[in-house]
Design a protein around this motif. Structure first.
Motif, PDB file in Angstrom:
ATOM      1  N   GLU A  40      -4.537 -32.451   5.379  1.00  0.00           N
ATOM      2  CA  GLU A  40      -5.877 -31.851   5.359  1.00  0.00           C
ATOM      3  C   GLU A  40      -5.844 -30.487   4.692  1.00  0.00           C
ATOM      4  OE1 GLU A  40      -7.881 -33.169   9.387  1.00  0.00           O
ATOM      5  OE2 GLU A  40      -8.067 -31.011   9.092  1.00  0.00           O
ATOM      6  N   LEU A  41      -6.799 -30.241   3.836  1.00  0.00           N
ATOM      7  CA  LEU A  41      -6.952 -28.920   3.222  1.00  0.00           C
ATOM      8  C   LEU A  41      -8.354 -28.416   3.532  1.00  0.00           C
ATOM      9  CD1 LEU A  41      -5.707 -26.786   1.263  1.00  0.00           C
ATOM     10  CD2 LEU A  41      -6.865 -28.005  -0.586  1.00  0.00           C
ATOM     11  N   GLY A  42      -8.434 -27.260   4.194  1.00  0.00           N
ATOM     12  CA  GLY A  42      -9.745 -26.731   4.582  1.00  0.00           C
ATOM     13  C   GLY A  42      -9.937 -25.323   4.049  1.00  0.00           C
ATOM     14  N   ALA A  43     -11.165 -24.966   3.795  1.00  0.00           N
ATOM     15  CA  ALA A  43     -11.449 -23.606   3.311  1.00  0.00           C
ATOM     16  C   ALA A  43     -12.818 -23.173   3.794  1.00  0.00           C
ATOM     17  CB  ALA A  43     -11.402 -23.567   1.791  1.00  0.00           C
ATOM     18  N   LEU A  59      -8.142 -20.345   4.642  1.00  0.00           N
ATOM     19  CA  LEU A  59      -7.606 -21.538   3.980  1.00  0.00           C
ATOM     20  C   LEU A  59      -6.571 -22.149   4.904  1.00  0.00           C
ATOM     21  CD1 LEU A  59      -7.505 -23.110   1.189  1.00  0.00           C
ATOM     22  CD2 LEU A  59      -5.493 -21.731   0.698  1.00  0.00           C
ATOM     23  N   THR A  60      -6.687 -23.437   5.176  1.00  0.00           N
ATOM     24  CA  THR A  60      -5.720 -24.091   6.067  1.00  0.00           C
ATOM     25  C   THR A  60      -5.157 -25.337   5.403  1.00  0.00           C
ATOM     26  OG1 THR A  60      -7.478 -25.365   7.136  1.00  0.00           O
ATOM     27  CG2 THR A  60      -6.825 -23.321   8.200  1.00  0.00           C
ATOM     28  N   LEU A  61      -3.898 -25.585   5.686  1.00  0.00           N
ATOM     29  CA  LEU A  61      -3.239 -26.803   5.223  1.00  0.00           C
ATOM     30  C   LEU A  61      -2.588 -27.434   6.458  1.00  0.00           C
ATOM     31  CD1 LEU A  61      -2.380 -28.577   2.810  1.00  0.00           C
ATOM     32  CD2 LEU A  61      -0.371 -27.110   2.576  1.00  0.00           C
ATOM     33  N   GLU A  62      -2.917 -28.703   6.693  1.00  0.00           N
ATOM     34  CA  GLU A  62      -2.458 -29.349   7.925  1.00  0.00           C
ATOM     35  C   GLU A  62      -1.781 -30.682   7.629  1.00  0.00           C
ATOM     36  OE1 GLU A  62      -5.617 -29.455  10.964  1.00  0.00           O
ATOM     37  OE2 GLU A  62      -6.659 -28.014   9.718  1.00  0.00           O
ATOM     38  N   PHE A  63      -0.762 -30.979   8.414  1.00  0.00           N
ATOM     39  CA  PHE A  63      -0.080 -32.276   8.345  1.00  0.00           C
ATOM     40  C   PHE A  63      -0.063 -32.834   9.765  1.00  0.00           C
ATOM     41  CE2 PHE A  63       1.680 -29.489   5.138  1.00  0.00           C
ATOM     42  CZ  PHE A  63       1.626 -30.268   3.983  1.00  0.00           C
ATOM     43  N   GLU A  74      -0.022 -32.147  15.075  1.00  0.00           N
ATOM     44  CA  GLU A  74      -0.353 -31.632  13.748  1.00  0.00           C
ATOM     45  C   GLU A  74       0.257 -30.242  13.562  1.00  0.00           C
ATOM     46  OE1 GLU A  74      -4.322 -32.514  11.300  1.00  0.00           O
ATOM     47  OE2 GLU A  74      -4.654 -31.410  13.134  1.00  0.00           O
ATOM     48  N   PHE A  75       0.764 -29.985  12.357  1.00  0.00           N
ATOM     49  CA  PHE A  75       1.262 -28.654  12.026  1.00  0.00           C
ATOM     50  C   PHE A  75       0.347 -28.036  10.981  1.00  0.00           C
ATOM     51  CE2 PHE A  75       4.833 -30.870  13.816  1.00  0.00           C
ATOM     52  CZ  PHE A  75       5.329 -29.926  14.706  1.00  0.00           C
ATOM     53  N   GLU A  76       0.024 -26.779  11.190  1.00  0.00           N
ATOM     54  CA  GLU A  76      -0.974 -26.136  10.334  1.00  0.00           C
ATOM     55  C   GLU A  76      -0.440 -24.792   9.858  1.00  0.00           C
ATOM     56  OE1 GLU A  76      -4.946 -25.839  12.090  1.00  0.00           O
ATOM     57  OE2 GLU A  76      -5.056 -23.794  11.327  1.00  0.00           O
ATOM     58  N   THR A  77      -0.735 -24.483   8.631  1.00  0.00           N
ATOM     59  CA  THR A  77      -0.442 -23.136   8.141  1.00  0.00           C
ATOM     60  C   THR A  77      -1.741 -22.550   7.594  1.00  0.00           C
ATOM     61  OG1 THR A  77       1.004 -21.815   6.722  1.00  0.00           O
ATOM     62  CG2 THR A  77       0.383 -23.976   5.875  1.00  0.00           C
ATOM     63  N   GLY A 243     -15.564 -26.224   3.926  1.00  0.00           N
ATOM     64  CA  GLY A 243     -15.286 -27.515   3.317  1.00  0.00           C
ATOM     65  C   GLY A 243     -13.902 -27.994   3.693  1.00  0.00           C
ATOM     66  N   LYS A 244     -13.729 -29.302   3.696  1.00  0.00           N
ATOM     67  CA  LYS A 244     -12.431 -29.856   4.073  1.00  0.00           C
ATOM     68  C   LYS A 244     -12.202 -31.152   3.317  1.00  0.00           C
ATOM     69  CE  LYS A 244     -10.509 -28.960   8.264  1.00  0.00           C
ATOM     70  NZ  LYS A 244     -10.317 -29.007   9.705  1.00  0.00           N
ATOM     71  N   LEU A 245     -11.004 -31.354   2.823  1.00  0.00           N
ATOM     72  CA  LEU A 245     -10.609 -32.618   2.201  1.00  0.00           C
ATOM     73  C   LEU A 245      -9.441 -33.176   2.998  1.00  0.00           C
ATOM     74  CD1 LEU A 245     -10.542 -32.149  -1.667  1.00  0.00           C
ATOM     75  CD2 LEU A 245     -11.947 -33.754  -0.369  1.00  0.00           C
ATOM     76  N   GLU A 246      -9.474 -34.479   3.202  1.00  0.00           N
ATOM     77  CA  GLU A 246      -8.449 -35.077   4.057  1.00  0.00           C
ATOM     78  C   GLU A 246      -7.975 -36.392   3.453  1.00  0.00           C
ATOM     79  OE1 GLU A 246      -9.429 -35.466   8.389  1.00  0.00           O
ATOM     80  OE2 GLU A 246      -9.332 -37.585   7.885  1.00  0.00           O
ATOM     81  N   TYR A 247      -6.679 -36.554   3.376  1.00  0.00           N
ATOM     82  CA  TYR A 247      -6.114 -37.835   2.958  1.00  0.00           C
ATOM     83  C   TYR A 247      -5.456 -38.458   4.184  1.00  0.00           C
ATOM     84  CZ  TYR A 247      -3.168 -41.286   0.674  1.00  0.00           C
ATOM     85  OH  TYR A 247      -2.545 -42.460   0.322  1.00  0.00           O
TER      86      TYR A 247
END
Lengths: 252, 112
Positions: A40-43, A59-63, A74-77, A243-247
């Protein structure tokens, strides 16, 4: 008098944003799927005539991965900046969602959220955030509520426990487009009993959806969230764009 | 204030699920996935009653039971099964499909 009020508002803002500044607002689901992985990429960003509330970004990046039918981890930075500050790394977090009840068994689907956030800025505190996740779907309408408590911990902890909430009400129209409304609020430090004008409350329209990539010969789905939140109290930015994009794909 | 909020949250969590417990055990229907197809592919269920679907995946590979009409998705690993509980449905037709083999895995539930 106005200066005094402005100073007071600035102090309230400083307190509100002193924790995880401008973390991208999002609603957590109580439903967990074993074997499902997410990237996931959020902003988000704020806009306001008041410079003290204008130009904050996150800005966040999550796995994430569904370890069992009841536990998603989930791990997030996270990177962010408060208005007028430099954009830099803010924190890393370990987030967990637990599905407590089987979906559809009761009127309300129940989950639990627990997160430990490690502050990576000098002298920043760690934070524990936790609370129930409630969701109800009636026909094509769904409401999801996240009433959470957060507590600063560690050597640099200063703030008292805080209560925050997030609510999404949406109409499940199409897989690719579900219109809805989101509400978010931070009540400030509970012990202080902040006045309403010093609390951060905002609401606005959002859209969520996903498209399957199988028709393109690719595994998984691509999901999105987009919205704008309007501040309804003095302490909240006039507008927050998110906004957020998720795969999403499955290991099996 | 802090205690009051904590108490309210606890009360909400405890009472919410109890509010709509069905009076009787819902009817159960079995759907089998084999060769990337659902059998039966059409199920008639009573409208206005909670039901359970037992979805058995007899294929070696995983399948995702998905339905936009029912607002459900559930991954079912190969050789295993899953129970999907559906709250009372209005009269109508509700399509479902296998996300991983959509070209063959199609089905529908007819609530009447």
């Amino acid at each position: 008098m106005i200066r005094l009020l402005n100073a007071r508002s600035a102090l309230a803002l400083a307190l509100l944003f002193s924790g995880s500044a401008f973390a991208v607002p999002s609603i957590k689901s109580p439903i967990v799927t074993k074997g499902e992985a997410e990237i996931e990429l959020g902003a988000d960003g704020t806009s306001d005539a008041d410079k003290a509330k204008d130009g904050g970004h996150g800005l966040t990046l999550e796995f994430g991965y569904g370890v069992t039918d009841h536990w998603f981890t989930e791990f997030e930075t996270e990177w962010s900046n408060d208005p007028g500050e430099r954009f830099r790394h803010e924190a890393v977090a370990w987030e967990n969602r637990f599905q407590i009840l089987p979906q559809g068994e009761y009127l309300v689907d129940l989950g639990f959220f627990a997160e430990y956030e490690f502050g990576t800025r000098p002298h920043s505190a760690d934070e524990i955030k936790f609370g129930p996740i409630l969701q109800s779907t009636i026909g094509n309408f769904r409401v999801t509520a996240n009433p959470f408590m957060s507590v600063e911990v560690g050597a640099h902890s200063e703030a008292a426990p805080e209560f925050s909430y997030g609510v999404r009400a949406e109409y499940l129209w199409k897989q690719a487009f579900n219109p809805g409304v989101e509400f978010y609020g931070k009540m400030g430090e509970i012990a202080d009993g902040s006045r309403l004008s010093e609390q951060d409350h905002s609401l606005g329209p959002v859209a969520t959806g996903s498209v399957s990539l199988h028709s393109l010969g690719l595994p998984g789905k691509l999901g999105y969230e987009a919205g704008v939140l309007f501040g309804v109290t003095d302490a909240a930015p006039a507008r927050t764009f998110k906004g957020k994009l998720e795969y999403e794909f499955t290991f099996n | 204030m802090f205690r009051r909020i904590l108490f309210s949250c606890a009360l909400l969590v405890c009472l919410a699920p109890l509010s709509a417990k069905a009076a009787e055990e819902p009817k159960s229907y079995t759907i089998t996935i084999k060769d990337h197809r659902f059998t039966p592919s059409e199920i008639k269920v009573p409208a206005g009653q909670k039901i359970k679907l037992l979805v058995k995946n007899d294929d070696a590979t995983a399948e995702e039971f998905e339905s936009h009409d029912l607002h459900r998705e559930k991954v079912i690993p190969g050789g295993s099964d899953a129970v999907i509980t559906l709250r009372p449905l209005d009269k109508g037709t509700y399509k479902f499909f296998g996300e991983f083999h959509e070209e063959t895995a199609q089905g529908k539930i007819i609530a009447e």
